[in-house]
Design a protein around this motif. Structure first.
Motif, mmCIF file in Angstrom:
data_model
loop_
_atom_site.group_PDB
_atom_site.id
_atom_site.type_symbol
_atom_site.label_atom_id
_atom_site.label_comp_id
_atom_site.label_asym_id
_atom_site.label_seq_id
_atom_site.Cartn_x
_atom_site.Cartn_y
_atom_site.Cartn_z
ATOM 1 N N ARG A 100 0.145 8.560 3.706
ATOM 2 C CA ARG A 100 -0.753 7.751 4.644
ATOM 3 C C ARG A 100 -2.195 8.332 4.091
ATOM 4 O O ARG A 100 -2.995 7.409 4.567
ATOM 5 C CB ARG A 100 -0.499 7.937 5.853
ATOM 6 N N LEU A 101 -2.090 9.222 3.173
ATOM 7 C CA LEU A 101 -3.644 9.571 2.900
ATOM 8 C C LEU A 101 -3.949 9.219 1.371
ATOM 9 O O LEU A 101 -5.152 9.482 0.851
ATOM 10 C CB LEU A 101 -3.561 11.257 2.722
ATOM 11 N N LEU A 102 -2.967 8.362 0.708
ATOM 12 C CA LEU A 102 -3.330 7.898 -0.368
ATOM 13 C C LEU A 102 -3.433 6.461 -0.488
ATOM 14 O O LEU A 102 -2.926 5.736 0.164
ATOM 15 C CB LEU A 102 -2.153 8.382 -1.429
ATOM 16 N N ASP A 103 -4.191 5.946 -1.642
ATOM 17 C CA ASP A 103 -4.335 4.373 -1.654
ATOM 18 C C ASP A 103 -4.236 4.220 -3.255
ATOM 19 O O ASP A 103 -4.676 4.992 -4.121
ATOM 20 C CB ASP A 103 -5.645 4.016 -1.253
ATOM 21 N N PHE A 104 -3.339 3.353 -3.684
ATOM 22 C CA PHE A 104 -3.245 3.052 -4.901
ATOM 23 C C PHE A 104 -4.667 2.948 -6.001
ATOM 24 O O PHE A 104 -4.779 3.231 -6.885
ATOM 25 C CB PHE A 104 -2.211 2.123 -5.219
ATOM 26 N N THR A 105 -5.499 2.046 -5.226
ATOM 27 C CA THR A 105 -6.492 1.757 -6.056
ATOM 28 C C THR A 105 -7.431 2.982 -6.119
ATOM 29 O O THR A 105 -8.140 3.082 -7.033
ATOM 30 C CB THR A 105 -7.616 0.854 -5.040
ATOM 31 N N VAL A 106 -7.662 3.800 -5.037
ATOM 32 C CA VAL A 106 -8.505 5.038 -5.250
ATOM 33 C C VAL A 106 -7.770 5.970 -6.098
ATOM 34 O O VAL A 106 -8.680 6.625 -6.979
ATOM 35 C CB VAL A 106 -8.564 5.807 -3.746
ATOM 36 N N ILE A 107 -6.424 5.973 -6.202
ATOM 37 C CA ILE A 107 -5.898 6.915 -7.360
ATOM 38 C C ILE A 107 -6.273 6.423 -8.682
ATOM 39 O O ILE A 107 -6.604 7.187 -9.549
ATOM 40 C CB ILE A 107 -4.248 6.818 -6.918
ATOM 41 N N GLU A 108 -6.127 5.091 -8.896
ATOM 42 C CA GLU A 108 -6.466 4.400 -10.039
ATOM 43 C C GLU A 108 -7.784 4.674 -10.469
ATOM 44 O O GLU A 108 -8.045 4.859 -11.905
ATOM 45 C CB GLU A 108 -6.161 2.697 -10.186
ATOM 46 N N GLN A 109 -8.869 4.803 -9.699
ATOM 47 C CA GLN A 109 -10.221 4.729 -9.955
ATOM 48 C C GLN A 109 -10.160 6.408 -10.417
ATOM 49 O O GLN A 109 -11.155 6.542 -11.327
ATOM 50 C CB GLN A 109 -11.132 4.540 -8.673
ATOM 51 N N ALA A 110 -9.568 7.203 -9.969
ATOM 52 C CA ALA A 110 -9.638 8.614 -10.039
ATOM 53 C C ALA A 110 -8.950 9.094 -11.396
ATOM 54 O O ALA A 110 -9.682 9.417 -12.235
ATOM 55 C CB ALA A 110 -9.351 9.410 -9.082
ATOM 56 N N VAL A 111 -7.662 8.768 -11.663
ATOM 57 C CA VAL A 111 -6.953 9.244 -12.639
ATOM 58 C C VAL A 111 -6.794 7.990 -13.887
ATOM 59 O O VAL A 111 -5.867 8.416 -14.858
ATOM 60 C CB VAL A 111 -5.590 9.673 -12.322
ATOM 61 N N LYS A 112 -7.243 7.047 -13.460
ATOM 62 C CA LYS A 112 -7.227 5.964 -14.779
ATOM 63 C C LYS A 112 -5.741 5.302 -15.011
ATOM 64 O O LYS A 112 -5.419 4.839 -16.032
ATOM 65 C CB LYS A 112 -7.740 6.149 -15.654
ATOM 66 N N VAL A 113 -4.766 5.475 -14.005
ATOM 67 C CA VAL A 113 -3.472 4.963 -14.076
ATOM 68 C C VAL A 113 -3.006 4.273 -13.110
ATOM 69 O O VAL A 113 -3.459 4.788 -11.828
ATOM 70 C CB VAL A 113 -2.187 6.103 -14.509
ATOM 71 N N ARG A 114 -2.635 3.059 -12.990
ATOM 72 C CA ARG A 114 -2.205 2.307 -11.725
ATOM 73 C C ARG A 114 -0.725 2.674 -11.381
ATOM 74 O O ARG A 114 0.160 2.432 -12.165
ATOM 75 C CB ARG A 114 -2.275 0.832 -12.186
ATOM 76 N N PHE A 115 -0.823 3.248 -10.314
ATOM 77 C CA PHE A 115 0.831 3.520 -9.800
ATOM 78 C C PHE A 115 1.064 2.453 -8.834
ATOM 79 O O PHE A 115 0.176 1.935 -8.118
ATOM 80 C CB PHE A 115 0.796 4.816 -8.839
ATOM 81 N N ASP A 116 2.177 2.037 -8.616
ATOM 82 C CA ASP A 116 2.921 1.002 -7.588
ATOM 83 C C ASP A 116 4.165 1.322 -6.823
ATOM 84 O O ASP A 116 4.421 0.558 -6.104
ATOM 85 C CB ASP A 116 2.948 -0.291 -8.564
ATOM 86 N N VAL A 117 4.522 2.494 -6.946
ATOM 87 C CA VAL A 117 5.692 2.829 -6.206
ATOM 88 C C VAL A 117 5.468 4.320 -5.545
ATOM 89 O O VAL A 117 4.840 5.134 -5.840
ATOM 90 C CB VAL A 117 6.818 3.162 -7.182
ATOM 91 N N ALA B 167 0.730 -1.162 0.193
ATOM 92 C CA ALA B 167 0.022 0.144 0.009
ATOM 93 C C ALA B 167 0.907 1.256 0.052
ATOM 94 O O ALA B 167 2.103 1.207 0.544
ATOM 95 C CB ALA B 167 -0.788 0.097 1.111
ATOM 96 N N ALA B 168 0.376 2.344 -0.723
ATOM 97 C CA ALA B 168 1.025 3.575 -0.578
ATOM 98 C C ALA B 168 1.250 4.028 0.845
ATOM 99 O O ALA B 168 2.307 4.616 0.973
ATOM 100 C CB ALA B 168 0.300 4.601 -1.557
ATOM 101 N N ALA B 169 0.328 3.923 1.618
ATOM 102 C CA ALA B 169 0.250 4.334 3.020
ATOM 103 C C ALA B 169 1.556 3.926 3.784
ATOM 104 O O ALA B 169 2.039 4.473 4.719
ATOM 105 C CB ALA B 169 -0.911 3.889 3.794
#
Length: 182
Positions: free
Chosen positions: A47-64, A38-40
């Motif tokens: 700690r305020l971000l989650d990779f899945t939530v980011i992906e849902q919003a911006v349509k890009v999967r971040f993993d680092v 997890a990003a957190a």
């Protein structure tokens, strides 16, 4: 009779232990295991971000994710493992400024106002610069004495129109960031 069978069985086991050892069998090493961390787990503003939530919003999967804390400022940068750009950066700083000061001193010229985010918010894009593409940015004065900025830095050659469209997605993501959790 049973005694003789047991003795014969034990003798067989003892004799078999003296036999020549067989050659070891080569076993391939196990495949590396990829963990979805997890990003957190990076601390800081991550700690305020989650990779899945980011992906849902911006349509890009971040993993680092990487974080930094300095005094009253907390930062998080997320990227994909395979490329330096695009990247998403969240910065949160404790502040005592009020809404009027935020509007006069922090909101950039030509920034568009955003409603429904903190006490006051803006969004803007900047042009491509050396080494990176256009930047989409959303900044806001949260109700909890914190000022936050969420910015997307695109890859070189990205269209500014795409960055402008992305500011709407960043606003949606910013509304999910709870700065009080720091």
């Amino acid at each position: 009779m049973r005694g003789r069978i047991v003795v014969a069985g034990l003798a067989g086991l003892l004799v078999s232990g003296c036999a020549a050892e067989s050659a070891p069998v080569a076993v391939p090493p196990p495949a590396p295991v990829a963990l979805d961390v997890a990003a957190a787990s990076s601390g800081g503003a991550c700690r305020l971000l989650d990779f899945t939530v980011i992906e849902q919003a911006v349509k890009v999967r971040f993993d680092v994710a990487a974080a930094s804390d300095r005094d009253d400022s907390h930062t998080c940068v997320v990227r994909t493992e395979g490329a330096a750009l695009p990247e998403l950066t969240l910065s949160v700083t404790e502040t005592t400024i009020d809404k009027a000061t935020f509007g006069a001193d922090v909101v950039p010229d030509k920034a568009a106002k955003v409603s429904g985010l903190g006490q006051q918010a803006y969004r803007r894009t900047t042009v491509e610069a050396s080494g990176h593409g256009p930047v989409a940015e959303v900044g806001w004065l949260a109700a909890d004495g914190r000022m936050a900025t969420l910015s997307w830095t695109g890859a070189r050659g990205s269209e500014r129109a795409a960055a402008e469209k992305l500011t709407g997605d960043l606003v949606a993501l910013a509304k999910k960031v709870d700065t009080r959790a720091l």
